[in-house]
Design an enzyme around this catalytic site. Structure first.
Site, PDB file in Angstrom:
ATOM      1  N   LYS A 279      10.032 -17.581 -13.478  1.00 19.69           N
ATOM      2  CA  LYS A 279       9.604 -18.399 -12.348  1.00 19.69           C
ATOM      3  C   LYS A 279      10.553 -19.582 -12.152  1.00 19.69           C
ATOM      4  O   LYS A 279      11.231 -20.006 -13.092  1.00 19.69           O
ATOM      5  CB  LYS A 279       8.196 -18.958 -12.605  1.00 19.69           C
ATOM      6  CG  LYS A 279       7.077 -17.945 -12.586  1.00 19.69           C
ATOM      7  CD  LYS A 279       5.750 -18.630 -12.895  1.00 19.69           C
ATOM      8  CE  LYS A 279       4.589 -17.648 -12.854  1.00 19.69           C
ATOM      9  NZ  LYS A 279       4.314 -17.149 -11.500  1.00 19.69           N
ATOM     10  N   ARG A 353      -2.060  -8.253 -13.227  1.00 21.27           N
ATOM     11  CA  ARG A 353      -2.674  -6.954 -12.931  1.00 21.27           C
ATOM     12  C   ARG A 353      -2.530  -5.992 -14.110  1.00 21.27           C
ATOM     13  O   ARG A 353      -3.359  -5.104 -14.297  1.00 21.27           O
ATOM     14  CB  ARG A 353      -2.071  -6.381 -11.652  1.00 21.27           C
ATOM     15  CG  ARG A 353      -0.613  -5.990 -11.741  1.00 21.27           C
ATOM     16  CD  ARG A 353       0.054  -5.861 -10.384  1.00 21.27           C
ATOM     17  NE  ARG A 353       0.238  -7.157  -9.754  1.00 21.27           N
ATOM     18  CZ  ARG A 353       0.798  -7.324  -8.557  1.00 21.27           C
ATOM     19  NH1 ARG A 353       1.221  -6.263  -7.867  1.00 21.27           N
ATOM     20  NH2 ARG A 353       0.941  -8.523  -8.038  1.00 21.27           N
TER      21      ARG A 353
END
Length: 501
Positions: A279, A353
């Site tokens: 990130k 997920r």
């Protein structure tokens, strides 16, 4: 702050300050005679002449300091036809914050003043108690006490008009108190720095709460996760020196042990660097709150046990730390999920997920759920679509979706239904595995939900709550300081309280 009850009548009410909620253009001394009896000096208070009752307006009025109720804080609610529970909640919270700033140690809230407002008598008692407690929340565990900091209010009393406190009002106040406790617990967890709260520590905290509140807690370590073939959850955590955990919680009160459970699954990424797909540095510190989903599930189970709710509920916390490193998962890796499917990883920053899919598969393999709800700070795409005040809701079960929206709406957490658009499932096809864990950038929140739906068995009632965007408050509000919001904790608690699904 303690919650108390005063039921000897307004002439005997006591408190350093009385809150007086007023709609716009109403005459304060006429709308609720009980308030006039508690503070008979109110009619001649100079500040009363200028008070209009507009939304957000607060007016502090003083009587003689030796009186039982020496001060009144008029709280403006705006035009009566526009007053709703959300506005009342916010106004009461703002008033309580002002009481703290002024150093008032005791607060009186007249129940008859609430009874005349729209929203329902007991519901407003619950919401005002909850709002009052949340208004005082701050994460101070790691800070020294400030010398000039005013003392916190010691108690808030609900004043009743010379009658026994109705059982329904008493229960409503306790529900509000417990709901606030759950939110504050979840905020504390999400605020804790990642060097102090990592998967093992979150599991330890769950065990402590289970012992304290009386619910069951089982923790699967990395070796047990391997036995359960949870390759996706293991992959997320393999770059970290802190191994992943699956925390299993169960509230099964006597007489409900055999009923089909409501199963709640929370994403528990205790820190998310993005892994190899790193990130940007800006705001990465906020990724300590990437376990907000797990925090809300843990807080819900603890609150249900604390109030001995008559409903069997199971919670799963899929916990891992997503770090880069020599052992970290890579874009292009293929791992095996708990349902036996192979999963191609294309971006390691779509790790939530992966953690959730194994937990969802495990839940269905182990139990027959009445309903299965997962909650996660899952996609930036959802935050872009819906902003910072509304969470995304995905479900192909209209009744379950409506129950979730009703539960959230009742306590100020709003959800917007988003589509499980079947044609987009084609975008999750992989050339090397049974499924790819992400699709193109466009429709990112939908693609993530469709990936999770791939692991839901036929006939299982399931909903996915994407709380990215609403999990963090950038500017303080009357109900939440800047930082983690614990959005979803009240929704899950309200849903679990709501009876048979």
């Amino acid at each position: 702050m303690d919650i108390r009850f005063q039921n000897l009548g307004p002439e005997h009410w006591k408190g350093e300050i009385m809150l007086a909620p007023v709609c716009q253009d109403e005459v304060l001394t006429e709308i609720c005679p009980q308030m006039d009896k508690a503070a008979p000096w109110l009619a001649i208070a100079p500040a009363l002449r200028d008070f209009k009752g507009k939304t957000g307006e607060l007016a502090l009025m003083h009587g003689h300091p030796e009186l039982a109720v020496p001060r009144v804080l008029a709280v403006g609610l705006g035009p009566r036809e526009k007053v709703d529970t959300a506005g009342i909640r916010k106004a009461v919270a703002a008033a309580v914050q002002l009481c703290r700033q002024k150093g008032f140690g005791s607060i009186l809230l007249p129940e008859p003043a609430l009874a005349r407002l729209p929203g329902g008598r007991e519901r407003l008692v619950e919401e005002c108690v909850c709002a009052s407690l949340l208004a005082l929340y701050r994460f101070t565990a790691l800070k020294k006490a400030e010398k000039d900091e005013p003392a916190e209010p010691q108690w808030l009393a609900l004043g009743f008009d010379g009658q026994e406190v109705p059982d329904a009002s008493h229960a409503a106040a306790r529900k509000g108190e417990n709901a606030a406790w759950a939110v504050m617990l979840a905020r504390d967890l999400a605020s804790t720095p990642p060097n102090l709260l990592y998967p093992e520590k979150l599991a330890e905290r769950a065990r402590e709460l289970a012992r304290e509140k009386g619910f069951a807690c089982t923790v699967l370590d990395e070796h047990e996760l391997e036995k359960e073939s949870m390759g996706c959850l293991l992959a997320v955590g393999q770059g970290s020196g802190r191994p992943p955990r699956l925390v299993i919680l169960e509230h099964a009160p006597e007489g409900h042990e055999q009923e089909k459970p409501l199963i709640l699954v929370g994403k528990g990424i205790t820190f998310d660097t993005g892994g190899i797909s790193l990130k940007p540095a800006a705001n990465m510190h906020q990724m300590k709150a990437d376990m907000t989903g797990a925090a809300t599930v843990l807080a819900t189970l603890a609150a249900l046990a604390q109030e001995d709710a008559p409903r069997r509920v199971i919670g799963l916390l899929a916990c891992a730390e997503n770090m880069p490193g020599g052992r970290a998962m890579r874009p292009g890796d293929v791992v095996r999920a708990a349902n036996g499917d192979s999963v191609e990883i294309q971006n390691t920053d779509a790790e939530g997920r992966l953690a959730l899919c194994d937990a969802l598969a495990y839940a269905q393999k182990t139990w027959t759920p009445a309903a299965l709800v997962d909650i996660a700070t899952l996609t930036g795409a959802c935050a872009v679509a819906l902003g910072t005040q509304i969470a995304g809701l995905f479900s192909d079960d209209a009744d379950l979706a409506e129950r979730i929206r009703a539960a959230g709406g009742a306590c100020g957490e709003e959800y917007w239904p988003l589509p499980l658009w079947k044609p987009y499932a084609e975008q999750l096809k992989s050339d090397v595995a049974d499924i790819c864990h992400m699709g193109p950038r466009e429709g990112g929140a939908i693609n993530a939900a469709l990936f999770l739906q791939h692991f839901i068995q036929e006939g299982v009632r399931w909903a996915h709550l994407d709380i990215a965007g609403v999990d963090w408050v950038s500017k303080p509000t009357p109900l939440c300081p800047a930082g983690p919001s614990a959005f979803g904790a009240r929704t899950l608690l309200e849903l679990a309280r709501g009876g048979v699904l």
